[in-house]
Design a protein around this motif. Structure first.
Motif, PDB file in Angstrom:
ATOM      1  N   ALA A 247      89.372 -67.450 -43.692  1.00 56.51           N
ATOM      2  CA  ALA A 247      89.619 -67.239 -42.259  1.00 56.51           C
ATOM      3  C   ALA A 247      89.303 -68.495 -41.470  1.00 56.51           C
ATOM      4  CB  ALA A 247      88.786 -66.072 -41.737  1.00 56.51           C
ATOM      5  N   ALA A 248      90.034 -68.660 -40.382  1.00 53.79           N
ATOM      6  CA  ALA A 248      89.764 -69.698 -39.389  1.00 53.79           C
ATOM      7  C   ALA A 248      89.813 -69.017 -38.031  1.00 53.79           C
ATOM      8  CB  ALA A 248      90.802 -70.814 -39.468  1.00 53.79           C
ATOM      9  N   LEU A 249      88.834 -69.303 -37.179  1.00 53.12           N
ATOM     10  CA  LEU A 249      88.661 -68.543 -35.938  1.00 53.12           C
ATOM     11  C   LEU A 249      88.450 -69.490 -34.765  1.00 53.12           C
ATOM     12  CD1 LEU A 249      88.249 -65.618 -34.783  1.00 53.12           C
ATOM     13  CD2 LEU A 249      85.801 -65.962 -35.199  1.00 53.12           C
ATOM     14  N   ASP A 250      89.159 -69.219 -33.672  1.00 56.48           N
ATOM     15  CA  ASP A 250      89.009 -69.986 -32.433  1.00 56.48           C
ATOM     16  C   ASP A 250      88.613 -69.024 -31.318  1.00 56.48           C
ATOM     17  OD1 ASP A 250      89.109 -71.840 -30.395  1.00 56.48           O
ATOM     18  OD2 ASP A 250      91.300 -71.857 -30.253  1.00 56.48           O
ATOM     19  N   VAL A 251      87.422 -69.200 -30.775  1.00 59.62           N
ATOM     20  CA  VAL A 251      86.887 -68.315 -29.739  1.00 59.62           C
ATOM     21  C   VAL A 251      86.637 -69.140 -28.477  1.00 59.62           C
ATOM     22  CG1 VAL A 251      85.001 -66.758 -29.124  1.00 59.62           C
ATOM     23  CG2 VAL A 251      85.805 -66.872 -31.489  1.00 59.62           C
ATOM     24  N   ASP A 252      87.078 -68.628 -27.314  1.00 62.72           N
ATOM     25  CA  ASP A 252      86.880 -69.383 -26.078  1.00 62.72           C
ATOM     26  C   ASP A 252      85.452 -69.213 -25.553  1.00 62.72           C
ATOM     27  OD1 ASP A 252      86.706 -66.977 -24.636  1.00 62.72           O
ATOM     28  OD2 ASP A 252      88.800 -67.048 -23.987  1.00 62.72           O
ATOM     29  N   ASP A 253      85.165 -69.891 -24.441  1.00 58.48           N
ATOM     30  CA  ASP A 253      83.809 -69.880 -23.895  1.00 58.48           C
ATOM     31  C   ASP A 253      83.376 -68.506 -23.409  1.00 58.48           C
ATOM     32  OD1 ASP A 253      83.599 -72.566 -24.436  1.00 58.48           O
ATOM     33  OD2 ASP A 253      84.230 -73.195 -22.424  1.00 58.48           O
ATOM     34  N   ARG A 258      90.850 -66.655 -29.179  1.00 55.29           N
ATOM     35  CA  ARG A 258      92.086 -67.331 -28.768  1.00 55.29           C
ATOM     36  C   ARG A 258      93.111 -67.301 -29.897  1.00 55.29           C
ATOM     37  NH1 ARG A 258      89.521 -71.775 -25.262  1.00 55.29           N
ATOM     38  NH2 ARG A 258      88.672 -72.501 -27.250  1.00 55.29           N
ATOM     39  N   ASP A 259      92.635 -67.609 -31.092  1.00 56.96           N
ATOM     40  CA  ASP A 259      93.540 -67.630 -32.244  1.00 56.96           C
ATOM     41  C   ASP A 259      92.726 -67.348 -33.498  1.00 56.96           C
ATOM     42  OD1 ASP A 259      95.885 -67.800 -33.628  1.00 56.96           O
ATOM     43  OD2 ASP A 259      96.076 -69.984 -33.500  1.00 56.96           O
ATOM     44  N   VAL A 260      93.404 -66.877 -34.521  1.00 58.69           N
ATOM     45  CA  VAL A 260      92.736 -66.541 -35.772  1.00 58.69           C
ATOM     46  C   VAL A 260      93.757 -66.550 -36.897  1.00 58.69           C
ATOM     47  CG1 VAL A 260      93.069 -64.054 -35.413  1.00 58.69           C
ATOM     48  CG2 VAL A 260      91.224 -64.860 -36.922  1.00 58.69           C
ATOM     49  N   ARG A 261      93.302 -66.942 -38.067  1.00 61.87           N
ATOM     50  CA  ARG A 261      94.136 -66.877 -39.269  1.00 61.87           C
ATOM     51  C   ARG A 261      93.288 -66.273 -40.377  1.00 61.87           C
ATOM     52  NH1 ARG A 261      95.631 -73.202 -38.942  1.00 61.87           N
ATOM     53  NH2 ARG A 261      96.611 -73.206 -36.885  1.00 61.87           N
ATOM     54  N   LEU A 281      93.226 -59.049 -33.215  1.00 56.76           N
ATOM     55  CA  LEU A 281      92.102 -59.872 -32.767  1.00 56.76           C
ATOM     56  C   LEU A 281      92.444 -60.814 -31.628  1.00 56.76           C
ATOM     57  CD1 LEU A 281      90.343 -60.754 -36.132  1.00 56.76           C
ATOM     58  CD2 LEU A 281      89.403 -59.437 -34.246  1.00 56.76           C
ATOM     59  N   ARG A 282      93.672 -61.298 -31.560  1.00 53.93           N
ATOM     60  CA  ARG A 282      93.998 -62.255 -30.502  1.00 53.93           C
ATOM     61  C   ARG A 282      93.852 -61.591 -29.134  1.00 53.93           C
ATOM     62  NH1 ARG A 282      98.199 -63.591 -34.333  1.00 53.93           N
ATOM     63  NH2 ARG A 282      97.633 -65.539 -35.377  1.00 53.93           N
ATOM     64  N   GLY A 283      93.005 -62.176 -28.300  1.00 51.15           N
ATOM     65  CA  GLY A 283      92.737 -61.631 -26.977  1.00 51.15           C
ATOM     66  C   GLY A 283      91.631 -60.604 -26.947  1.00 51.15           C
ATOM     67  N   ALA A 284      91.069 -60.277 -28.107  1.00 48.95           N
ATOM     68  CA  ALA A 284      89.987 -59.291 -28.177  1.00 48.95           C
ATOM     69  C   ALA A 284      88.633 -59.997 -28.189  1.00 48.95           C
ATOM     70  CB  ALA A 284      90.137 -58.433 -29.432  1.00 48.95           C
ATOM     71  N   PRO A 285      87.565 -59.298 -27.845  1.00 43.33           N
ATOM     72  CA  PRO A 285      86.232 -59.908 -27.935  1.00 43.33           C
ATOM     73  C   PRO A 285      85.887 -60.267 -29.377  1.00 43.33           C
ATOM     74  CG  PRO A 285      86.181 -57.869 -26.654  1.00 43.33           C
ATOM     75  CD  PRO A 285      87.523 -57.925 -27.298  1.00 43.33           C
ATOM     76  N   ALA A 286      85.230 -61.393 -29.550  1.00 42.75           N
ATOM     77  CA  ALA A 286      84.795 -61.800 -30.890  1.00 42.75           C
ATOM     78  C   ALA A 286      83.515 -61.053 -31.212  1.00 42.75           C
ATOM     79  CB  ALA A 286      84.580 -63.303 -30.935  1.00 42.75           C
ATOM     80  N   ALA A 287      83.679 -59.788 -31.567  1.00 41.18           N
ATOM     81  CA  ALA A 287      82.539 -58.904 -31.806  1.00 41.18           C
ATOM     82  C   ALA A 287      82.826 -58.043 -33.030  1.00 41.18           C
ATOM     83  CB  ALA A 287      82.284 -58.030 -30.582  1.00 41.18           C
ATOM     84  N   GLU A 288      81.770 -57.501 -33.599  1.00 42.88           N
ATOM     85  CA  GLU A 288      81.918 -56.748 -34.842  1.00 42.88           C
ATOM     86  C   GLU A 288      82.861 -55.563 -34.695  1.00 42.88           C
ATOM     87  OE1 GLU A 288      79.211 -55.046 -38.502  1.00 42.88           O
ATOM     88  OE2 GLU A 288      78.623 -56.737 -37.252  1.00 42.88           O
ATOM     89  N   GLU A 289      82.835 -54.905 -33.554  1.00 41.17           N
ATOM     90  CA  GLU A 289      83.738 -53.762 -33.369  1.00 41.17           C
ATOM     91  C   GLU A 289      85.196 -54.206 -33.467  1.00 41.17           C
ATOM     92  OE1 GLU A 289      84.791 -50.247 -30.101  1.00 41.17           O
ATOM     93  OE2 GLU A 289      83.230 -51.727 -29.678  1.00 41.17           O
ATOM     94  N   SER A 290      85.523 -55.345 -32.852  1.00 42.53           N
ATOM     95  CA  SER A 290      86.893 -55.864 -32.944  1.00 42.53           C
ATOM     96  C   SER A 290      87.253 -56.231 -34.372  1.00 42.53           C
ATOM     97  CB  SER A 290      87.037 -57.103 -32.056  1.00 42.53           C
ATOM     98  OG  SER A 290      86.755 -56.824 -30.711  1.00 42.53           O
ATOM     99  N   PHE A 291      86.301 -56.821 -35.075  1.00 41.49           N
ATOM    100  CA  PHE A 291      86.564 -57.222 -36.447  1.00 41.49           C
ATOM    101  C   PHE A 291      86.856 -56.003 -37.323  1.00 41.49           C
ATOM    102  CE2 PHE A 291      83.383 -60.874 -35.530  1.00 41.49           C
ATOM    103  CZ  PHE A 291      84.352 -61.532 -34.777  1.00 41.49           C
TER     104      PHE A 291
END
Length: 331
Positions: A247-253, A258-261, A281-291
């Motif tokens: 996985a590769a993950l891009d999370v904004d401030d 923002r993006d994920v692979r 995941l795109r546009g979702a919070p980077a949190a365990e529930e989203s994952f």
């Protein structure tokens, strides 16, 4: 040993022309998979065309900031390359997770991508196998299926693809350069391998005589530099993945993805790009529930058997763990 002819190609075009002219000729790279299959009687080529000494041994920066990896670069050299380790750690980790040091010293980039399944029935010529002998049946269906596919399988084949490296490359959006009798072409690595469908004997979309000459990685970014690979196996080394996740993950401030692979190994006939999970995941919070929601969306199509049902929760938990670790690493 069944007799065969051996030739050493002087260049890539000669290798392609030689194999294309002989229906039962094959390319020989490091030989770590092919030679085993010849000993077992699984592969019976009448000619080996050695491409291991072709000048395809460089790892070079592309003008845009990516990397071009020659097809005969050894797995150990690629894993240790400074630019791979710095810019694409998921690939370095995937390579180091595969086989043993001795095999990584011999195995090539192109050969790794083209290795065949480690299904015990495929490797046992006394059992029926549609991949080895089309139309003979699939002994794994109704047989020992602990290591077999839960995604993308068919009624003809439930084998999984064994490569760790390929999973990392799919998650990094790599492309493959191919030379064939009709010239050169490029395709996304995610499109190189096939699902079994009604022709499980065809592992890839390559035509006979087409030779992988290079793999290209896109320009490095903060996301690729924070990529990761995790492999779950039955013992600490020398074992194929029960499940793996790159996985590769891009999370904004603000903590939003923002993006994920994401790519999965050990679950399908090919490295499995988790497109449904990425969309969730795109546009979702980077949190365990989203994952967890994303993993559930990807695995909703899973079809399990008596021995491999464990792969669904294992894949879910591994995906969540990798994404959680990537999120925490950026803090």
């Amino acid at each position: 040993m069944i007799p065969f002819e051996y030739r050493r190609a002087a260049d890539a075009r000669e290798a392609v022309a030689t194999v294309a002219a002989r229906p039962d000729a094959v390319f020989l790279g490091g030989g770590t998979n092919l030679v085993d299959h010849m000993k077992l009687g699984v592969a019976t080529p009448d000619m080996l065309v050695d491409v291991s000494r072709l000048p395809l041994t460089e790892v070079e920066e592309t003008p845009g900031g990516g990397l071009r990896i020659g097809a005969t670069v050894r797995n150990s050299d690629l894993a240790a390359h400074p630019l791979v380790r710095q810019r694409y750690p998921a690939l370095a980790r995937a390579l180091l997770s595969g086989a043993s040091g001795q095999l990584r010293n011999a195995a090539t980039t192109g050969g790794n991508l083209l290795q065949r399944t480690r299904c015990r029935y495929f490797q046992d010529v006394t059992t029926p196998c549609n991949k080895r002998e089309p139309g003979s049946g699939c002994a794994a269906i109704g047989g020992w299926d602990r290591h077999h596919a839960v995604l993308g399988a068919s009624e003809l084949c439930i084998a999984v693809h064994p490569s760790d490296m390929a999973v990392g490359l799919v998650a990094l959006d790599a492309t493959v350069h191919v030379l064939g009798p009709d010239g050169a072409r490029t395709l996304p690595l995610a499109d190189l391998h096939r699902l079994p469908g009604d022709a499980p004997e065809r592992d890839t979309v390559l035509a006979h005589g087409e030779l992988i000459t290079a793999v290209e990685l896109p320009p490095a970014s903060d996301m690729t530099r924070r990529s990761a690979y995790r492999k779950v196996r039955e013992r600490a080394s020398y074992a194929f993945a029960l499940v793996s996740v790159a996985a590769a993950l891009d999370v904004d401030d603000d903590g939003v993805v923002r993006d994920v692979r994401i790519a999965l190994g050990g679950v399908a006939h090919k490295p499995w790009r988790a497109a449904r999970a990425e969309d969730v995941l795109r546009g979702a919070p980077a949190a365990e529930e989203s994952f967890r929601l994303a993993a559930d969306a990807e695995l909703a199509a899973a079809e399990v058997r008596d021995g491999n049902a464990y792969k669904v929760p294992l894949a879910r938990n591994t995906m969540v763990a990798v994404l959680r670790d990537l999120t925490e690493a950026r803090r």
